[in-house]
Scaffold this active site. Structure first.
Site, mmCIF file in Angstrom:
data_model
loop_
_atom_site.group_PDB
_atom_site.id
_atom_site.type_symbol
_atom_site.label_atom_id
_atom_site.label_comp_id
_atom_site.label_asym_id
_atom_site.label_seq_id
_atom_site.Cartn_x
_atom_site.Cartn_y
_atom_site.Cartn_z
ATOM 1 N N CYS A 169 0.814 -1.219 0.000
ATOM 2 C CA CYS A 169 0.000 0.000 0.000
ATOM 3 C C CYS A 169 0.849 1.270 0.000
ATOM 4 O O CYS A 169 0.364 2.339 -0.371
ATOM 5 C CB CYS A 169 -0.945 0.011 1.197
ATOM 6 S SG CYS A 169 -2.134 -1.341 1.145
ATOM 7 N N HIS B 119 -3.207 7.548 1.894
ATOM 8 C CA HIS B 119 -3.576 6.246 1.327
ATOM 9 C C HIS B 119 -4.969 5.903 1.837
ATOM 10 O O HIS B 119 -5.257 6.000 3.026
ATOM 11 C CB HIS B 119 -2.563 5.188 1.773
ATOM 12 C CG HIS B 119 -3.036 3.791 1.558
ATOM 13 N ND1 HIS B 119 -3.558 3.370 0.353
ATOM 14 C CD2 HIS B 119 -3.088 2.717 2.390
ATOM 15 C CE1 HIS B 119 -3.900 2.097 0.456
ATOM 16 N NE2 HIS B 119 -3.638 1.682 1.676
ATOM 17 N N ASN C 160 -9.906 -0.058 -0.540
ATOM 18 C CA ASN C 160 -8.446 0.067 -0.519
ATOM 19 C C ASN C 160 -7.895 -0.513 -1.821
ATOM 20 O O ASN C 160 -7.922 -1.716 -2.022
ATOM 21 C CB ASN C 160 -7.915 -0.697 0.706
ATOM 22 C CG ASN C 160 -6.412 -0.598 0.838
ATOM 23 O OD1 ASN C 160 -5.714 -0.160 -0.082
ATOM 24 N ND2 ASN C 160 -5.900 -1.018 1.977
HETATM 25 N N1 ACO Z 1 -18.327 -8.452 8.602
HETATM 26 C C1 ACO Z 1 -18.836 -8.732 9.820
HETATM 27 N N2 ACO Z 1 -18.081 -9.109 10.878
HETATM 28 C C2 ACO Z 1 -16.742 -9.193 10.666
HETATM 29 C C3 ACO Z 1 -16.156 -8.927 9.420
HETATM 30 C C4 ACO Z 1 -16.986 -8.545 8.373
HETATM 31 N N3 ACO Z 1 -16.522 -8.257 7.150
HETATM 32 N N4 ACO Z 1 -14.819 -9.102 9.546
HETATM 33 C C5 ACO Z 1 -14.571 -9.462 10.808
HETATM 34 N N5 ACO Z 1 -15.746 -9.529 11.494
HETATM 35 C C6 ACO Z 1 -15.955 -9.881 12.888
HETATM 36 C C7 ACO Z 1 -14.832 -10.687 13.494
HETATM 37 O O1 ACO Z 1 -14.959 -12.044 13.181
HETATM 38 C C8 ACO Z 1 -14.998 -10.388 14.959
HETATM 39 O O2 ACO Z 1 -16.047 -11.199 15.444
HETATM 40 P P1 ACO Z 1 -15.977 -11.822 16.952
HETATM 41 O O3 ACO Z 1 -15.945 -10.608 17.847
HETATM 42 O O4 ACO Z 1 -17.219 -12.603 17.012
HETATM 43 O O5 ACO Z 1 -14.719 -12.608 16.968
HETATM 44 C C9 ACO Z 1 -15.512 -8.956 14.990
HETATM 45 O O6 ACO Z 1 -16.018 -8.686 13.663
HETATM 46 C C10 ACO Z 1 -14.427 -7.944 15.306
HETATM 47 O O7 ACO Z 1 -13.290 -8.253 14.531
HETATM 48 P P2 ACO Z 1 -11.990 -7.373 14.579
HETATM 49 O O8 ACO Z 1 -11.025 -7.854 13.565
HETATM 50 O O9 ACO Z 1 -11.524 -7.228 16.004
HETATM 51 O O10 ACO Z 1 -12.639 -6.003 14.111
HETATM 52 P P3 ACO Z 1 -12.031 -4.573 14.152
HETATM 53 O O11 ACO Z 1 -12.922 -3.690 14.910
HETATM 54 O O12 ACO Z 1 -10.587 -4.567 14.490
HETATM 55 O O13 ACO Z 1 -12.159 -4.151 12.613
HETATM 56 C C11 ACO Z 1 -10.789 -4.021 10.634
HETATM 57 C C12 ACO Z 1 -11.519 -4.933 11.615
HETATM 58 C C13 ACO Z 1 -11.804 -3.142 9.928
HETATM 59 C C14 ACO Z 1 -10.059 -4.875 9.616
HETATM 60 C C15 ACO Z 1 -9.792 -3.151 11.440
HETATM 61 O O14 ACO Z 1 -8.986 -3.961 12.248
HETATM 62 C C16 ACO Z 1 -8.919 -2.341 10.542
HETATM 63 O O15 ACO Z 1 -9.359 -1.392 9.949
HETATM 64 N N6 ACO Z 1 -7.625 -2.665 10.462
HETATM 65 C C17 ACO Z 1 -6.726 -2.026 9.537
HETATM 66 C C18 ACO Z 1 -6.645 -2.891 8.369
HETATM 67 C C19 ACO Z 1 -6.408 -2.184 7.084
HETATM 68 O O16 ACO Z 1 -6.838 -1.093 6.821
HETATM 69 N N7 ACO Z 1 -5.695 -2.865 6.239
HETATM 70 C C20 ACO Z 1 -5.457 -2.390 4.946
HETATM 71 C C21 ACO Z 1 -4.097 -2.605 4.531
HETATM 72 S S1 ACO Z 1 -2.949 -1.812 5.560
HETATM 73 C C22 ACO Z 1 -3.141 -0.241 5.245
HETATM 74 O O17 ACO Z 1 -3.421 0.078 4.131
HETATM 75 C C23 ACO Z 1 -2.961 0.701 6.324
#
Ligand code: ACO
Length: 328
Positions: A118, A255, A285
């Site tokens: 990214c 980004h 993204n």
């Molecule tokens: N739909 C519904 N529920 C979901 C989904 C989905 N698509 N994905 C995960 N869940 C569930 C999980 O299974 C979990 O369930 P549980 O509590 O029963 O175990 C719950 O949602 C919470 O999961 P987390 O992973 O803890 O959710 P979080 O609040 O951290 O959000 C996310 C996840 C959006 C990926 C967040 O961690 C994030 O934004 N991280 C950054 C990732 C990113 O942007 N990556 C891109 C590349 S790197 C960059 O460009 C910076």
């Protein structure tokens, strides 16, 4: 470091391309156990584009490059360097940049791919800046193009909702200027990597390991935890190099990974939310393509104007991260 020499890398034009097919959050909810509200609340994403069959990273990159050349009022033969930032090349080799070069009919100069996930566009633009300043090349096309839909595990809801396909490009030119901070061009760059975190966001395949292409795997919360801290640090360093503070920024073009990361960074730096260009809702993204896509949008709709101070930043797999300060 601050570039107070005689040569500046000036942005001449930019362009973007998004595939036709739209995949909404509602469409995704029919494929995996997710919902529009979960995706919107956690990421700000509403829809993403998916490349058509036969539409490759180089196809999208070439279209964005042509749009950028038109915007710059330049012809392909004016370009002597092409750097394509991508993690989803058409083939393991040759570099997709040479396919774009051939598509544009350019037979001089050099073309190569750059891989920093990214952060790819930030790394590629900083690299082009160094080459242009060294006098080795005169004008470069810096492209970010990705077909992430091809490396997603469409059964993994934690990753497949986050990414999309697309391409963006800028044309940059070496210009002899006075060297003042008010001159146009790239004023400061800062690049970082820390390979200790390479297993937090990766693809579980590759030519020398599995012999397969693999799928995206991510520890989302861990990526999120590092993102705001790393991004804020590198922005602070970049601004300090040029002698500016965050309130001097006219446009913050981050980004486009996740609106929550952008909001968190803006809050930490005290940036005015009105000064942030956000496109993640429209194309999710798109990895290395997201910054040039957002720059194209902001420039085309008249928000980013000549003379504006523009800050771009990214963080991605590796981890890699970086920022550039540009007088547009
Ligand atoms: N739909 C519904 N529920 C979901 C989904 C989905 N698509 N994905 C995960 N869940 C569930 C999980 O299974 C979990 O369930 P549980 O509590 O029963 O175990 C719950 O949602 C919470 O999961 P987390 O992973 O803890 O959710 P979080 O609040 O951290 O959000 C996310 C996840 C959006 C990926 C967040 O961690 C994030 O934004 N991280 C950054 C990732 C990113 O942007 N990556 C891109 C590349 S790197 C960059 O460009 C910076």
């Amino acid at each position: 470091m601050v570039r107070l020499g005689t040569v500046r890398t000036v942005i001449k034009g930019c362009g973007g391309y998004l595939p036709e097919r739209v995949l909404t959050n509602a469409d995704l909810a029919k494929m995996v156990d997710t919902s529009d509200s979960w995706i919107t609340e956690r990421t700000g994403i509403k829809e993403r584009r998916i490349a058509a069959e036969g539409e490759l990273t180089s196809t999208m990159g070439a279209l964005a490059a042509k749009a950028a050349l038109t915007d710059a009022g330049l012809a392909p033969e004016d370009i002597d360097l092409i750097i394509l930032a991508t993690s989803t090349p058409d083939q393991t080799f040759p570099a997709s940049a040479v396919t774009i070069q051939a598509d544009l009919g350019i037979t001089h100069g050099a073309a190569f791919d750059m891989q920093a996930v990214c952060s790819g566009f930030v790394f590629a633009l900083a690299t082009a800046d160094s080459y242009l300043k060294s006098g080795q090349f005169k004008r470069a096309l810096v492209i970010g193009a990705e077909a992430f839909s091809r490396i997603l595990d469409w059964k993994d809801r934690s990753t497949c909702v986050l990414f999309g396909d697309g391409a963006g490009a800028v044309v940059v030119e070496a210009q002899k200027l006075n060297g003042a901070l008010t001159d146009r061009g790239i004023l400061a760059t800062c690049l970082r990597s820390d390979g200790r975190y390479r297993d937090k966001l990766y693809v579980d395949g590759g030519p020398s390991s599995t012999g397969t292409v693999g799928h995206v795997r991510m520890d989302g919360p861990e990526v999120f935890r590092h993102a705001v801290t790393n991004i804020s640090e590198v922005i602070g360093t970049t601004l300090a190099q040029a002698g500016y503070v965050s309130s001097d920024i006219d446009w913050f073009v981050p980004h486009q990974a996740n609106k929550r990361i952008l909001d968190g960074t803006a809050r930490k730096l005290g940036l005015d939310p009105e000064r942030i260009i956000i496109t993640v809702d429209k194309h999710a993204n798109t990895s290395a393509a997201s910054i040039p896509l957002a720059l194209s949008q902001g420039s085309a709709d008249g928000r980013i104007k000549q003379g504006d101070l523009v800050l771009i930043e990214a963080m991605g797999g590796g981890f890699t991260w970086g920022a550039l300060l540009i007088r547009w």
